[in-house]
Write a protein that holds these residues in place. Structure first.
Motif, short mmCIF file in Angstrom:
data_model
loop_
_atom_site.label_atom_id
_atom_site.label_comp_id
_atom_site.label_asym_id
_atom_site.label_seq_id
_atom_site.Cartn_x
_atom_site.Cartn_y
_atom_site.Cartn_z
N GLU A 264 7.70 -4.58 -10.41
CA GLU A 264 8.21 -3.39 -9.72
C GLU A 264 8.03 -3.54 -8.21
O GLU A 264 8.93 -3.18 -7.43
CB GLU A 264 7.50 -2.13 -10.20
CG GLU A 264 7.79 -1.78 -11.65
CD GLU A 264 6.95 -0.62 -12.15
OE1 GLU A 264 7.52 0.20 -12.90
OE2 GLU A 264 5.75 -0.54 -11.82
N LEU A 265 6.87 -4.05 -7.81
CA LEU A 265 6.62 -4.26 -6.38
C LEU A 265 7.55 -5.32 -5.81
O LEU A 265 8.08 -5.17 -4.70
CB LEU A 265 5.16 -4.64 -6.14
CG LEU A 265 4.14 -3.53 -6.36
CD1 LEU A 265 2.72 -4.08 -6.36
CD2 LEU A 265 4.29 -2.44 -5.31
N VAL A 266 7.76 -6.40 -6.56
CA VAL A 266 8.68 -7.46 -6.12
C VAL A 266 10.06 -6.87 -5.88
O VAL A 266 10.70 -7.12 -4.85
CB VAL A 266 8.72 -8.61 -7.15
CG1 VAL A 266 9.92 -9.52 -6.91
CG2 VAL A 266 7.42 -9.41 -7.12
N ALA A 267 10.55 -6.06 -6.81
CA ALA A 267 11.88 -5.47 -6.69
C ALA A 267 11.96 -4.50 -5.52
O ALA A 267 12.92 -4.52 -4.74
CB ALA A 267 12.26 -4.77 -7.99
N SER A 268 10.96 -3.64 -5.36
CA SER A 268 11.03 -2.63 -4.31
C SER A 268 10.79 -3.21 -2.92
O SER A 268 11.35 -2.72 -1.94
CB SER A 268 10.05 -1.48 -4.58
OG SER A 268 8.72 -1.93 -4.53
N GLN B 103 7.61 -13.23 -5.94
CA GLN B 103 6.40 -12.94 -6.70
C GLN B 103 5.21 -13.76 -6.19
O GLN B 103 4.12 -13.19 -6.03
CB GLN B 103 6.65 -13.18 -8.19
CG GLN B 103 5.52 -12.74 -9.09
CD GLN B 103 4.47 -13.83 -9.28
OE1 GLN B 103 4.79 -15.01 -9.31
NE2 GLN B 103 3.22 -13.43 -9.37
N PRO B 104 5.37 -15.06 -5.87
CA PRO B 104 4.21 -15.80 -5.35
C PRO B 104 3.69 -15.23 -4.02
O PRO B 104 2.49 -15.12 -3.81
CB PRO B 104 4.74 -17.23 -5.17
CG PRO B 104 5.87 -17.33 -6.15
CD PRO B 104 6.50 -15.96 -6.16
N LEU B 105 4.61 -14.84 -3.13
CA LEU B 105 4.19 -14.27 -1.85
C LEU B 105 3.46 -12.95 -2.07
O LEU B 105 2.40 -12.72 -1.50
CB LEU B 105 5.40 -14.05 -0.93
CG LEU B 105 5.10 -13.37 0.41
CD1 LEU B 105 4.18 -14.26 1.26
CD2 LEU B 105 6.37 -13.04 1.14
N LEU B 106 4.02 -12.10 -2.91
CA LEU B 106 3.37 -10.82 -3.20
C LEU B 106 2.00 -11.03 -3.82
O LEU B 106 1.04 -10.35 -3.45
CB LEU B 106 4.24 -9.97 -4.12
CG LEU B 106 3.64 -8.62 -4.51
CD1 LEU B 106 3.43 -7.74 -3.29
CD2 LEU B 106 4.51 -7.94 -5.53
N ILE C 223 0.84 -1.20 0.00
CA ILE C 223 0.00 0.00 0.00
C ILE C 223 0.88 1.25 0.00
O ILE C 223 0.61 2.22 -0.72
CB ILE C 223 -0.96 0.00 1.21
CG1 ILE C 223 -1.98 -1.13 1.11
CG2 ILE C 223 -1.65 1.37 1.35
CD1 ILE C 223 -3.00 -0.99 0.01
N ARG C 224 1.95 1.23 0.80
CA ARG C 224 2.87 2.39 0.83
C ARG C 224 3.44 2.66 -0.55
O ARG C 224 3.51 3.81 -0.99
CB ARG C 224 3.98 2.12 1.85
CG ARG C 224 4.94 3.27 2.00
CD ARG C 224 6.07 2.95 2.94
NE ARG C 224 6.78 1.78 2.44
CZ ARG C 224 7.58 1.02 3.18
NH1 ARG C 224 7.76 1.29 4.45
NH2 ARG C 224 8.19 -0.02 2.65
N GLU C 225 3.84 1.61 -1.26
CA GLU C 225 4.36 1.77 -2.62
C GLU C 225 3.29 2.28 -3.57
O GLU C 225 3.54 3.16 -4.39
CB GLU C 225 4.92 0.45 -3.14
CG GLU C 225 6.22 0.04 -2.51
CD GLU C 225 7.36 0.97 -2.86
OE1 GLU C 225 7.50 1.34 -4.04
OE2 GLU C 225 8.12 1.34 -1.94
N LEU C 226 2.10 1.71 -3.48
CA LEU C 226 1.01 2.10 -4.38
C LEU C 226 0.50 3.51 -4.10
O LEU C 226 -0.13 4.12 -4.97
CB LEU C 226 -0.13 1.08 -4.31
CG LEU C 226 0.24 -0.32 -4.81
CD1 LEU C 226 -0.91 -1.29 -4.56
CD2 LEU C 226 0.62 -0.30 -6.28
N ALA C 227 0.79 4.03 -2.92
CA ALA C 227 0.41 5.42 -2.61
C ALA C 227 1.15 6.38 -3.53
O ALA C 227 0.68 7.49 -3.79
CB ALA C 227 0.71 5.74 -1.15
N GLU C 228 2.29 5.95 -4.06
CA GLU C 228 3.08 6.77 -4.99
C GLU C 228 2.53 6.70 -6.41
O GLU C 228 2.89 7.53 -7.24
CB GLU C 228 4.53 6.31 -4.98
CG GLU C 228 5.19 6.41 -3.62
CD GLU C 228 5.41 7.85 -3.19
OE1 GLU C 228 5.71 8.68 -4.07
OE2 GLU C 228 5.25 8.13 -2.00
N GLY C 229 1.71 5.69 -6.71
CA GLY C 229 1.15 5.54 -8.04
C GLY C 229 1.09 4.08 -8.44
O GLY C 229 1.57 3.21 -7.71
#
Length: 113
Positions: A44-48, A53-56, A32-38
């Motif tokens: 991208e989420l996996v990297a940051s 990827q399966p957990l995410l 959610i914190r990452e998606l607050a930026e856009g």
């Protein structure tokens, strides 16, 4: 005095409890914190976030099920974005509050000398 919505006792608080349950995992808070930026693609989420990827994907499924994030297809990729900014405020405020450490309310009872 009610600042938001007045609710007697616990009646009507189940939706808020469900929201908090959906957020109750560090990976979901970070997403959610990452998606607050856009909007972000899964890779991208996996990297940051530094998670697999399966957990995410499992955590994003919970957030989608709770209606907190939505998806947009761009060719072969799917971008995730917040359904609205309210949840970003909740998460960012919770993160900031947790970093402040314990606070004593000024009206809290103090031990007698």
């Amino acid at each position: 005095m009610c600042l938001y919505v007045c609710v007697d006792g616990v009646t009507g608080l189940e939706p808020a409890a469900e929201l908090l349950r959906a957020l109750a995992a560090p990976v979901r808070l970070a997403a959610i914190r990452e998606l607050a930026e856009g909007p972000r693609y899964v890779h991208e989420l996996v990297a940051s976030l530094g998670v697999s990827q399966p957990l995410l994907s499992q955590h994003l499924r919970v957030l989608r099920g709770a209606g907190l994030v939505v998806t947009r297809r761009h060719g072969r990729e799917i971008a995730y974005l917040l359904a609205d900014q309210h949840v970003a405020h909740i998460v960012l405020d919770a993160i900031a509050h947790s970093r402040e450490g314990p606070h004593e309310h000024p009206d809290a009872a103090r031990p007698a000398p």
